[in-house]
Motif scaffolding. Structure first.
Motif, short mmCIF file in Angstrom:
data_model
loop_
_atom_site.label_atom_id
_atom_site.label_comp_id
_atom_site.label_asym_id
_atom_site.label_seq_id
_atom_site.Cartn_x
_atom_site.Cartn_y
_atom_site.Cartn_z
N CYS A 51 -84.15 -63.95 27.75
CA CYS A 51 -85.41 -63.90 27.36
C CYS A 51 -86.16 -64.76 28.14
CB CYS A 51 -85.83 -64.03 25.90
SG CYS A 51 -85.46 -62.52 24.78
N VAL A 52 -87.08 -64.26 28.94
CA VAL A 52 -88.03 -65.29 29.85
C VAL A 52 -89.34 -65.34 29.09
CG1 VAL A 52 -88.92 -65.16 32.25
CG2 VAL A 52 -86.89 -63.83 31.84
N VAL A 53 -89.45 -66.46 28.97
CA VAL A 53 -91.26 -66.97 28.25
C VAL A 53 -92.05 -67.42 29.55
CG1 VAL A 53 -92.01 -68.31 26.42
CG2 VAL A 53 -89.90 -67.46 26.12
N ALA A 79 -82.17 -58.62 29.63
CA ALA A 79 -83.17 -59.50 29.81
C ALA A 79 -84.49 -58.84 29.49
CB ALA A 79 -83.01 -60.26 31.15
N GLU A 80 -85.39 -59.68 28.96
CA GLU A 80 -86.75 -59.19 28.95
C GLU A 80 -87.60 -60.25 28.94
OE1 GLU A 80 -88.04 -57.72 24.74
OE2 GLU A 80 -85.57 -57.97 24.47
N VAL A 81 -89.13 -59.79 29.13
CA VAL A 81 -89.92 -60.94 29.63
C VAL A 81 -91.10 -61.25 28.54
CG1 VAL A 81 -91.72 -61.72 31.26
CG2 VAL A 81 -89.50 -60.38 31.90
N PHE A 82 -91.36 -62.35 27.92
CA PHE A 82 -92.59 -62.51 26.83
C PHE A 82 -93.51 -63.17 27.46
CE2 PHE A 82 -88.75 -61.56 24.46
CZ PHE A 82 -89.06 -60.65 23.61
N LEU A 83 -94.54 -62.80 27.97
CA LEU A 83 -95.78 -63.39 28.32
C LEU A 83 -96.85 -63.82 27.26
CD1 LEU A 83 -97.77 -63.07 31.72
CD2 LEU A 83 -99.19 -62.96 29.52
N VAL A 84 -96.94 -65.24 27.24
CA VAL A 84 -97.86 -65.33 26.05
C VAL A 84 -99.22 -65.73 26.84
CG1 VAL A 84 -98.17 -67.08 24.54
CG2 VAL A 84 -95.98 -66.64 25.01
N VAL A 110 -96.43 -58.76 25.55
CA VAL A 110 -97.48 -59.60 25.86
C VAL A 110 -98.26 -60.07 24.18
CG1 VAL A 110 -99.84 -59.94 26.74
CG2 VAL A 110 -98.21 -58.68 28.12
N GLY A 111 -98.20 -61.32 24.09
CA GLY A 111 -98.49 -61.70 22.79
C GLY A 111 -99.68 -63.04 23.09
N SER A 112 -100.29 -63.18 21.97
CA SER A 112 -101.20 -64.38 22.14
C SER A 112 -101.33 -65.26 20.58
CB SER A 112 -102.50 -63.71 22.13
OG SER A 112 -103.57 -65.01 22.15
#
Length: 397
Positions: A51-53, A79-84, A110-112
């Protein structure tokens, strides 16, 4: 008589400077060499999940380069991407979703996290949130990377293969920073050179070595080690979070590797001196654990090692004291010689090497300014947040 004593004293100071450079040349882990690249690796039979952060605050200007390079990774495993989106005001989150629709590739979430509570830096609060989202997927590895970092298509594959083959808990690459403007040419290669001098890359990867550091733009971390070392909770105060992360991992019995990148690049521009000044000064005093004694020692050390040699050449030539000029020139030559490999790595001409004392003087001023800002209560300021008088926690020490 007095003038002779002064010349003799300055000669001895210059001799000490030369001796320091001889020791740095041979005894500081060959820090000046630039051949520490990803360690030997092999293709894996089964590729672990990753997981990519990506913590991102007001990154719309660089996101169109950095994020697609992650989404289009050629990785054989899951694999997956998490953009904060860390409270951006420039549409970073919406742009990330649009880039995902446009480029496809790895899944993007995408999270916040909202504003960080007291005791947390904004970036680490965002990283905590991203790791929390990622843990629901039960990954074997976490890639912590910045929004301004552009990865080659095989970057993730190479990082995971190096970690798995070498048994490392952290594999980190120092992204190649942008060098385009005059000030970037003068300051950026020296930034990496000074970092390697403080944390020799060869020592970091050596079994049993206590030297620990990472480069925050590209950190591959085993997920089980993140839990064991309590990342990022254990380093939540840290302004220099990459070094703190590596130290926390080593304290937990993990192995860390750090080297220079071949095809991992920072696309963030620092065209003006004030941009580079802000980048360095925001964390320089934190590097010294906010200690006045360490600040004085650092200023004295920078002056002795970097400023005395050219001063000795000038004084010796003006006063006709050949011994002072000769010893100063020898120290200056060793200094410049150790800087040439870094200039070559950054594809810069070697004639910039003798200008290193000037750049070191700029860093001296940036460090003093960092301390001044700290005692004015401004601390480390970045992206609209100011960390007034941050704690010098053990994780940074």
């Amino acid at each position: 008589m007095g003038q002779t004593a002064a010349v003799s004293a300055f000669l001895w100071i210059t001799v000490v400077s030369l001796a320091a450079w001889c020791w740095l040349l041979l005894g500081q882990g060959f820090f000046w060499r630039t051949d520490v690249r990803l360690p030997g690796r092999r293709d894996l039979d089964a590729w672990p999940s990753v997981c990519v952060v990506v913590p991102a605050r007001d990154e719309a200007a660089v996101l169109p380069v950095g994020l697609p390079s992650l989404l289009t990774q050629d990785y054989p495993g899951r694999a997956e991407v998490f953009l904060v989106d860390d409270g951006s005001t420039d549409g970073t989150g919406d742009l990330a979703r649009e880039l995902s629709r446009r480029h496809g590739g790895l899944p993007l979430t995408v999270g916040s996290p909202g504003e960080p509570p007291a005791g947390w830096t904004g970036k680490l609060w965002a990283v905590r949130y991203g790791i929390g989202l990622a843990r629901a997927r039960d990954p074997e590895y976490l890639l912590l990377t910045d929004a301004d970092i552009a990865h080659a298509p095989d970057s993730l594959r190479e990082l995971v293969a190096a970690a798995d083959t070498g048994g490392f808990d952290v594999v980190s690459q120092m992204a190649r920073l942008r060098v385009a403007s005059l000030w970037e040419r003068l300051v950026v290669p020296a930034f990496v050179y000074f970092f390697a001098q403080l944390y020799p890359f060869r020592w970091i990867g050596r079994p049993g070595s206590r030297t620990a550091a990472a480069a925050g733009g590209c950190v591959l971390l085993r997920a089980d080690m993140a839990e064991k070392a309590r990342i990022p909770e254990a380093i939540r105060h840290a302004v220099i979070d990459d070094v703190a992360l590596a130290r926390a991992v080593k304290r937990s019995g993990g192995r860390v590797w750090l080297g220079l990148a071949d095809r991992v690049d920072s696309v963030r521009p620092y065209p003006r001196l004030r941009d580079l000044w802000r980048m360095v000064s925001r964390s320089a005093y934190a590097q010294l654990r906010h200690s006045p004694a360490l600040l004085l020692g650092t200023v004295a050390g920078l002056a002795l090692v970097y400023l005395v040699p050219p001063a000795a050449v000038a004084v010796g030539a003006a006063g006709g004291t050949g011994a002072v000029a000769l010893v100063g020139a020898a120290a200056w030559a060793v200094m410049a010689g150790t800087y040439v490999p870094m200039l070559r790595y950054y594809r810069q001409p070697p004639w910039l090497a003798p200008l290193l004392p000037f750049t070191a003087f700029l860093y001296l001023l940036m460090t003093v300014d960092s301390a001044v800002q700290h005692y004015r209560g401004r601390g480390a300021a970045w992206k609209g947040r100011t960390y007034a008088r941050p704690d010098a926690v053990a994780d940074e020490g």
